[in-house]
Each structure stands twice: as structure tokens, then as C-alpha cells.
Write a protein that holds these residues in place. Sequence first.
Motif, PDB file in Angstrom:
ATOM      1  N   ALA A 158      -7.935  12.676   3.618  1.00  0.00           N
ATOM      2  CA  ALA A 158      -8.292  12.013   2.354  1.00  0.00           C
ATOM      3  C   ALA A 158      -7.703  10.605   2.298  1.00  0.00           C
ATOM      4  CB  ALA A 158      -7.784  12.847   1.188  1.00  0.00           C
ATOM      5  N   ALA A 159      -6.577  10.392   2.965  1.00  0.00           N
ATOM      6  CA  ALA A 159      -5.968   9.051   2.942  1.00  0.00           C
ATOM      7  C   ALA A 159      -6.884   8.038   3.625  1.00  0.00           C
ATOM      8  CB  ALA A 159      -4.595   9.079   3.614  1.00  0.00           C
ATOM      9  N   ASP A 160      -7.619   8.467   4.655  1.00  0.00           N
ATOM     10  CA  ASP A 160      -8.559   7.535   5.292  1.00  0.00           C
ATOM     11  C   ASP A 160      -9.703   7.174   4.353  1.00  0.00           C
ATOM     12  OD1 ASP A 160      -7.602   7.187   8.140  1.00  0.00           O
ATOM     13  OD2 ASP A 160      -7.635   9.370   7.986  1.00  0.00           O
ATOM     14  N   VAL A 161     -10.128   8.154   3.546  1.00  0.00           N
ATOM     15  CA  VAL A 161     -11.212   7.858   2.600  1.00  0.00           C
ATOM     16  C   VAL A 161     -10.754   6.752   1.644  1.00  0.00           C
ATOM     17  CG1 VAL A 161     -12.615   8.775   0.706  1.00  0.00           C
ATOM     18  CG2 VAL A 161     -12.207  10.169   2.754  1.00  0.00           C
ATOM     19  N   TYR A 162      -9.535   6.895   1.127  1.00  0.00           N
ATOM     20  CA  TYR A 162      -9.088   5.933   0.115  1.00  0.00           C
ATOM     21  C   TYR A 162      -8.622   4.612   0.731  1.00  0.00           C
ATOM     22  CZ  TYR A 162      -7.253   3.815  -3.986  1.00  0.00           C
ATOM     23  OH  TYR A 162      -7.030   2.910  -4.992  1.00  0.00           O
ATOM     24  N   VAL A 163      -7.737   4.691   1.716  1.00  0.00           N
ATOM     25  CA  VAL A 163      -7.251   3.450   2.353  1.00  0.00           C
ATOM     26  C   VAL A 163      -8.436   2.735   2.999  1.00  0.00           C
ATOM     27  CG1 VAL A 163      -5.708   2.464   4.097  1.00  0.00           C
ATOM     28  CG2 VAL A 163      -4.986   4.479   2.783  1.00  0.00           C
ATOM     29  N   GLY A 164      -9.272   3.515   3.680  1.00  0.00           N
ATOM     30  CA  GLY A 164     -10.429   2.935   4.364  1.00  0.00           C
ATOM     31  C   GLY A 164     -11.376   2.250   3.401  1.00  0.00           C
ATOM     32  N   SER A 165     -11.533   2.834   2.212  1.00  0.00           N
ATOM     33  CA  SER A 165     -12.422   2.198   1.227  1.00  0.00           C
ATOM     34  C   SER A 165     -11.841   0.884   0.753  1.00  0.00           C
ATOM     35  CB  SER A 165     -12.639   3.130   0.028  1.00  0.00           C
ATOM     36  OG  SER A 165     -13.316   4.289   0.445  1.00  0.00           O
TER      37      SER A 165
END
Length: 210
Positions: A158-165
Motif C-alpha cells: 500500500a505504501a507504493d500506491v500512496y508514495v508512488g501516486s
Amino acid sequence: MTTDAPVLYTNPMSRGRIARWMLEETGCRYRVELLAYGAGMKAPAFLALNPMGKVPTLVHGDAVVTETAAICAYLAQAFPDAGLLPEDAASARAAYFRWLFFAAGPVEAAVTAKSLGLLAPAERAQMAGYGSFEQMVDTLERAVSDAAPWITGARFTAADVYVGSQVAWGQMFKSLPARPAFAAYVERLQARPAWQRANAADDAAMPSPA
Ligand SMILES: N[C@@H](CCC(=O)N[C@@H](CS)C(=O)NCC(=O)O)C(=O)O
């Protein structure tokens, strides 16, 4: 934990796109309620869910979750079979919380302050959670450069979803400088089928120009 399908209150021109991507990553059944800016988000029934009158807002049974980063973290826990939580190693869990909170705090605050021309002066950097804009960007770049291939290591979370966004939006709107590590990370993210499904759905929900 409820068996109800989550309901996402969103607008296709909002951070709600991040929450929809996260929902797609979980593979769960969910329902979308589109809200217009202005009256739609300030209606009493919606304010009862989120007194900020903002999207995204997620309702899952009795649970109401606001704040995009919290929605991502909540969904990772609510649907553990999707494997979007970090691996058990303390280093992976540390990276998960560290970068999720860094992106929701210092990154978000510095990007907003810069676009409003309200960055803290250099002599007050000690008081600003983001230090200076440049320090925040360099730190984010380092985190993303170390992403191998994902921010906590081998597992996409989930951290990739948020940081990535945050990184992808920063590149798209030029609110973050273009750097090769940002571009490479965004390319890995945008290759994900869930990212593509979520964006196609939000693009289709955009109001027509007429
Ligand atoms: N801190 C919140 C910010 C949410 C937010 O500001 N959403 C904007 C759209 S991206 C919004 O709903 N604005 C409508 C308004 O404030 O009236 C989050 O991360 O989810």
C-alpha cells in the motif's frame, strides 16, 4: 471485519484516484459514489461522514476512513489476502510506515506550500516538518532510488500506491522536479494492471467537456 463491499466517495479529478487504485489492487468488490465539488461534498449527509467535506472518503460497514494514506493502509489490512502489507521483517515494516507517513506529511505539505508560494524561509527550516523543499525532494529521491523494486523491498505494498501516486502526480503536474529515479519508479507503477484499470474507470467518469 464486515463482509460489506467498501463504498468510495470520490471525484475523478481528486486524490480519490489513489483510493480507487488501492481498491483495484485489493481485488475486492466495491462501489463508487461520485460527488461534485461544491454542494455535492458539502451536503449534510456527506458532512456527517467526513466533516471536512472532502474526498476520498471510504465507508466499509461501520468504518469510515478519510485521508488517502489512511485509506490505503486500512484497505491493506482489511484485505490481507491481497498481500499489500509489508513483509514481517522489521526493516520492511519500518520502510512501510516511514515512507507512507513521509509522503502524507512532509511531501504533501512542501508541495502544497511551494505551489502556493508559501514555503518556509531558509532560516525557519528547523520549524517546518519538511525542512526545505530541496531536502524533501532529495530524501524522496533517495527512498525511490533504493526501491528494489518497491519501497519496502521485494513486495509491492500500500505504501507504493500512496508514495508512488505522490511521485507520479508530482511528475505529471511538475510540482516535483524530473529525476531519473522518479521516472523509473513511475514506469514500474504504471505497468500494474490495477493502476491501469483504476485510471481507465476514473477517466471514464470524467465530466464530458460539453
Ligand atoms: N488530506 C486529505 C486531502 C483531501 C482533499 O483535499 N481532497 C480534495 C480533492 S483532491 C477535496 O475534496 N476538495 C474539496 C473541498 O475541499 O471542498 C487526503 O489526503 O485525503
